[in-house]
Design an enzyme around this catalytic site. Structure first.
Site, PDB file in Angstrom:
ATOM      1  CB  SER A 144      20.179   1.885  -4.798  1.00  0.00           C
ATOM      2  OG  SER A 144      20.867   1.645  -6.013  1.00  0.00           O
ATOM      3  CE1 TYR A 198      16.037   4.160  -7.807  1.00  0.00           C
ATOM      4  CE2 TYR A 198      18.403   3.851  -8.073  1.00  0.00           C
ATOM      5  CZ  TYR A 198      17.167   3.369  -7.680  1.00  0.00           C
ATOM      6  OH  TYR A 198      17.062   2.109  -7.144  1.00  0.00           O
TER       7      TYR A 198
END
Length: 248
Positions: free
Chosen positions: A143, A153
């Site tokens: 990501s 994350y």
């Protein structure tokens, strides 16, 4: 196109969202696809629809944080389709992710999160690669959060990037390529659940291409990296992000 005719691909986290898009696209190009996910109801639906559309697919429940579960996934795939050629490590805790700081996130939750979102790619790769028979390709889901402040994350995605590059070196001698895709903001049900609307609007304003991405925007990159079109590409993290991240 039929770049994957006769090939077998495992796609983890493919009962919905981006993973489902990858699985459907692989099947459309001739691959036997294993829909590997914890959500049996949705996973079975995806596999059945692929078959109904003329493709080849089967569902197998998997917990990517478990070595035993990953081993069972491999055994199922080999028994069902005879071999494994491709792996997409897409599974992640995301749609119901807790938002918290690294300094305050409950430690048990942090460990569980990392066991899926970072270690899961390694767990499944360790189980799969001996069956690739000196050839094959792996795509990990990273990501652009790896290059932005995104708490634990983002930290997990930094780990996925490092894992991708390390495994590319370790598996290169076995003629297995390992790359990653780093999506920018993608319009999925999970993103709509996790990310407040005002934050999404601000992200879109900052993008050179003024829209959210879609799962379909990622499919071409995934198929390219898995296919022989990328036969001399390994250890790369490919941003598909509407221009969100600029790196020299």
């Amino acid at each position: 196109m039929t770049r994957f005719t006769g090939k077998t691909a495992i796609v983890t986290g493919s009962a919905r969202g981006i993973g489902e898009g990858y699985a459907r696209a692989l099947a459309a190009e001739g691959a036997n696809v294993v829909i590997a996910d914890l959500n049996a109801e949705l996973g079975e639906q995806v596999a059945k629809q692929i078959v109904a559309d003329g493709g080849s697919a089967a569902f197998k429940s998997v917990d990517v944080s478990s070595e035993e579960s990953a081993k069972e996934l491999v055994e199922f795939t080999v028994e069902k389709f005879g071999k494994i050629d491709h792996l997409v490590n897409n599974a992640a805790i995301y749609g119901d992710m807790k938002l918290d700081l690294l300094l305050t996130v409950p430690w048990d939750y942090y460990k569980k999160f990392m066991s899926v979102n970072m270690d899961g790619a390694l767990v499944v790769t360790r189980a799969v690669w001996p069956q690739m028979n000196r050839g094959g390709s792996i795509v990990n889901q990273s990501s652009t959060a790896a290059w932005l402040y995104s708490g634990f994350y983002g930290l997990a995605k930094v780990g996925v990037n490092g894992l991708t590059q390390q495994l590319a070196h370790e598996l290169g001698g076995s003629k297995i390529r390992v790359n990653a895709i780093a999506p920018g903001p993608i319009d999925t049900e999970a993103t709509r659940t996790v990310t407040p609307g005002n934050m999404v609007a601000d992200m879109v304003k900052a993008l050179p291409l003024k829209r959210m991405g879609t799962p379909e925007d990622l499919v071409g990159a995934c198929l390219y990296l898995l296919s022989d079109d990328a036969k001399w590409v390994t250890g790369q993290i490919l941003n598909v992000d509407g221009g969100q991240i600029f790196r020299s």
